[in-house]
Each structure stands twice: as structure tokens, then as C-alpha cells.
Motif scaffolding. Structure first.
Motif, mmCIF file in Angstrom:
data_model
loop_
_atom_site.group_PDB
_atom_site.id
_atom_site.type_symbol
_atom_site.label_atom_id
_atom_site.label_comp_id
_atom_site.label_asym_id
_atom_site.label_seq_id
_atom_site.Cartn_x
_atom_site.Cartn_y
_atom_site.Cartn_z
ATOM 1 N N LEU A 75 0.699 -1.214 0.087
ATOM 2 C CA LEU A 75 -0.116 -0.038 -0.079
ATOM 3 C C LEU A 75 0.840 1.140 0.004
ATOM 4 O O LEU A 75 0.472 2.352 -0.491
ATOM 5 C CB LEU A 75 -1.077 0.070 1.326
ATOM 6 C CG LEU A 75 -2.062 -1.234 1.217
ATOM 7 C CD1 LEU A 75 -2.966 -1.070 2.632
ATOM 8 C CD2 LEU A 75 -2.943 -1.064 0.015
ATOM 9 N N LYS A 76 2.016 1.040 0.758
ATOM 10 C CA LYS A 76 2.771 2.479 0.640
ATOM 11 C C LYS A 76 3.697 2.580 -0.512
ATOM 12 O O LYS A 76 4.024 3.651 -1.018
ATOM 13 C CB LYS A 76 3.809 2.292 2.106
ATOM 14 C CG LYS A 76 2.855 2.291 3.242
ATOM 15 C CD LYS A 76 2.191 3.700 3.296
ATOM 16 C CE LYS A 76 1.508 3.744 4.832
ATOM 17 N NZ LYS A 76 0.611 4.945 4.826
ATOM 18 N N SER A 77 4.400 1.379 -1.027
ATOM 19 C CA SER A 77 5.193 1.464 -2.212
ATOM 20 C C SER A 77 5.224 0.256 -2.843
ATOM 21 O O SER A 77 5.654 -0.674 -2.624
ATOM 22 C CB SER A 77 6.681 1.976 -1.805
ATOM 23 O OG SER A 77 7.461 1.768 -2.681
ATOM 24 N N LYS A 78 4.812 0.378 -4.027
ATOM 25 C CA LYS A 78 4.570 -0.866 -4.957
ATOM 26 C C LYS A 78 6.102 -1.374 -5.508
ATOM 27 O O LYS A 78 6.213 -2.657 -5.351
ATOM 28 C CB LYS A 78 3.931 -0.630 -6.532
ATOM 29 C CG LYS A 78 2.389 -0.205 -6.015
ATOM 30 C CD LYS A 78 1.672 -0.965 -5.459
ATOM 31 C CE LYS A 78 -0.027 -0.513 -5.575
ATOM 32 N NZ LYS A 78 0.021 0.730 -4.751
ATOM 33 N N CYS A 152 9.660 2.678 3.109
ATOM 34 C CA CYS A 152 8.487 3.359 2.615
ATOM 35 C C CYS A 152 8.501 4.600 3.505
ATOM 36 O O CYS A 152 7.978 4.751 4.822
ATOM 37 C CB CYS A 152 7.457 2.552 3.249
ATOM 38 S SG CYS A 152 7.195 0.883 2.333
ATOM 39 N N ARG A 153 8.632 5.733 2.876
ATOM 40 C CA ARG A 153 9.099 7.022 3.432
ATOM 41 C C ARG A 153 7.927 7.554 4.312
ATOM 42 O O ARG A 153 8.152 8.566 4.847
ATOM 43 C CB ARG A 153 9.588 7.840 2.393
ATOM 44 C CG ARG A 153 10.897 7.367 1.676
ATOM 45 C CD ARG A 153 11.422 8.231 0.764
ATOM 46 N NE ARG A 153 12.534 7.718 0.188
ATOM 47 C CZ ARG A 153 13.769 7.775 0.414
ATOM 48 N NH1 ARG A 153 13.930 8.572 1.487
ATOM 49 N NH2 ARG A 153 14.890 7.213 -0.036
ATOM 50 N N ASP A 154 6.798 7.263 3.793
ATOM 51 C CA ASP A 154 5.691 8.061 4.661
ATOM 52 C C ASP A 154 5.071 7.181 5.703
ATOM 53 O O ASP A 154 3.933 7.571 6.277
ATOM 54 C CB ASP A 154 4.422 8.422 3.599
ATOM 55 C CG ASP A 154 3.890 7.045 2.986
ATOM 56 O OD1 ASP A 154 4.583 5.923 2.834
ATOM 57 O OD2 ASP A 154 2.778 7.072 2.225
ATOM 58 N N LEU A 155 5.567 6.350 6.072
ATOM 59 C CA LEU A 155 5.350 5.697 7.622
ATOM 60 C C LEU A 155 5.724 6.414 8.688
ATOM 61 O O LEU A 155 6.814 7.187 8.647
ATOM 62 C CB LEU A 155 5.888 4.173 7.627
ATOM 63 C CG LEU A 155 5.653 2.943 6.995
ATOM 64 C CD1 LEU A 155 6.183 1.862 7.047
ATOM 65 C CD2 LEU A 155 4.079 2.728 7.472
ATOM 66 N N SER A 156 4.679 6.687 9.603
ATOM 67 C CA SER A 156 4.806 7.542 10.522
ATOM 68 C C SER A 156 5.925 6.776 11.483
ATOM 69 O O SER A 156 6.228 5.662 11.785
ATOM 70 C CB SER A 156 3.509 7.566 11.244
ATOM 71 O OG SER A 156 3.407 6.455 12.148
ATOM 72 N N ALA A 213 10.897 10.662 -8.508
ATOM 73 C CA ALA A 213 9.841 10.845 -9.178
ATOM 74 C C ALA A 213 8.830 11.395 -8.379
ATOM 75 O O ALA A 213 8.125 12.369 -8.686
ATOM 76 C CB ALA A 213 9.064 9.540 -9.884
ATOM 77 N N SER A 214 8.579 11.039 -7.110
ATOM 78 C CA SER A 214 7.774 11.485 -6.336
ATOM 79 C C SER A 214 7.986 13.152 -5.822
ATOM 80 O O SER A 214 7.185 13.912 -5.626
ATOM 81 C CB SER A 214 7.216 10.753 -4.864
ATOM 82 O OG SER A 214 8.734 10.763 -4.041
ATOM 83 N N VAL A 215 9.443 13.193 -5.668
ATOM 84 C CA VAL A 215 9.872 14.542 -5.329
ATOM 85 C C VAL A 215 9.587 15.547 -6.523
ATOM 86 O O VAL A 215 9.216 16.462 -6.446
ATOM 87 C CB VAL A 215 11.552 14.492 -4.968
ATOM 88 C CG1 VAL A 215 11.976 15.812 -4.923
ATOM 89 C CG2 VAL A 215 11.734 13.688 -3.731
#
Length: 219
Positions: A75-78, A152-156, A213-215
Motif C-alpha cells: 500500500l505504501k510503495s509498489k 516506505c518513506r511516508d510511514l509514521s 519521481a515523487s519529489v
């Protein structure tokens, strides 16, 4: 409505690749018996580690932990999901090859006490023979999903801390319930580090490329 549902199902279809794991696990059962010679890798440190039945809880929680973590990573990073899952499968294959050519064993303590904790220990001992020890698949897979989640960079911070705590509890549980030795843990971590690096180089995408790419899209 139907098209929307099909679209959502298609989105989660890659999770079906997780079913490869139980297929590969058939090999574990075939190899989980004493061979011509079962080696013992006990060190002086292992001899000092006591048997602590309560650690059977995190040991058993390994099963849902791995599945939940693979879904979270998906869910966080394919990209990380595919890299982690491929490393997972290759790690199992490498482990099975080692089991076939270099079987090891860990002697277990007698468990005669009553209570649910001791019953759980006896259940694990009954369903899993004391072979296939080096490397530890419990450690290999737990360390791997922890490593994957770190990409997964957006994990809290709270989620990362919980994942780390759970991974650590599972790793040490293998020692305290006398399923593995220290070298089994070291071997598992080494295999993960090597395979994760190789898979990251070989796949047609990389975590770094995904991050760039996300940046770029956010600028």
C-alpha cells in the motif's frame, strides 16, 4: 459501479503474488527432518540464554506480522513491495538449499508444565521438527519486511517504532524458545542484506527512482 469495483480489485491483484510463499513452503516440510548428519551450531552465548516460554507469543505472532507487513508495504510503495517479495522468495529458496546440503538442529528442553503458554510451546515443537535451523526463516522474513518498511518513506514514526519493536521481539523469541541459535540469526540477516541489494540492482526500477519521481511531482 461494476467497472469501479473491477478497477479496485485490479489495483490489489499484485497481492496475489503472496500466495507463492505457501507454495514454496512445501519444500520446508519436505526438508524438516534429520538427514545423514544434523550439525549443532551452539555457541557459548547460546548456552547462557535461558528458556523463557512467554516468548512463544511473539514467535507465533510472526505469522500475521509477515502478512500484514507485506500488505502495508504494498500500500505504501509498489516498487518496495515487489523488491521485498522477490527477496522473500529467493531467501526461502536459498534457505532450503542450505537445509538440504547442511542440515542443523537445536536440542529442545522438556516442556511438562501446564498452562496455555506451555501448551503453545508444545504445539510449536510438535508441528515443527528441530531441524531447518540455519538460517532462521523467522528472522530472515521478519528482518526483510522491517528492511522493506524502512524504504516506505511516508510511514509514521509511531508505525516504524512498532514495526521495529515487533521485529526485535520475534528475533529474540527464536532464541528464548530454543528454536534457533545466534548463528542462525546472523546467517538470516546476512542473506537478506545480500539478496535485497542484488534484487534492487536487477529489477527494472529502484526505490531511489521512485523517490525522485515523487519529489519531482511535488515541485
Amino acid at each position: 459501479m461494476k467497472l469501479e469495483l473491477n478497477s479496485k480489485l485490479k489495483k490489489y491483484r499484485p497481492l496475489l503474488w503472496i500466495l507463492v510463499i505457501p507454495l514454496l513452503n512445501i519444500c520446508y516440510g519436505l526438508l524438516n527432518h534429520e538427514g545423514v548428519r544434523a550439525n549443532n551450531l551452539m555457541t557459548e552465548l547460546d548456552a547462557q540464554i535461558p528458556f523463557v516460554p512467554a516468548f512463544i507469543i511473539p514467535y507465533i505472532l510472526w505469522y500475521p506480522f509477515i502478512i500484514v507487513m507485506l500488505v502495508v508495504i504494498f500500500l505504501k510503495s509498489k516498487n518496495t513491495y515487489y523488491r521485498t517479495l522477490l527477496t522473500f522468495c529467493l531467501g526461502l529458496i536459498v534457505s532450503y538449499i542450505i537445509y538440504y546440503f547442511y542440515q542443523t538442529t537445536v536440542p529442545r528442553p522438556q516442556v511438562n508444565d501446564n498452562g496455555i503458554i506451555y501448551s503453545l510451546v508444545r504445539f510449536i515443537y510438535m508441528t515443527d521438527q528441530p531441524f531447518n535451523c540455519f538460517p532462521s526463516i523467522h528472522v530472515l522474513t521478519s528482518y526483510l519486511v522491517w528492511k522493506g518498511s524502512s524504504n516506505c518513506r511516508d510511514l509514521s514514526f509511531k508505525s516504524r517504532s512498532l514495526i521495529t519493536l515487533m521485529m526485535g521481539a520475534i528475533v529474540v523469541s527464536t532464541l528464548f524458545v530454543k528454536q534457533h541459535y545466534v548463528l542462525d540469526i546472523a546467517g538470516a540477516i546476512f542473506i537478506v542484506e545480500v539478496l535485497y541489494y542484488i534484487v534492487g540492482k536487477l529489477l527494472p526500477f529502484s526505490i531511489q527512482a521512485e523517490h525522485k519521481a515523487s519529489v519531482s511531482s511535488s515541485l
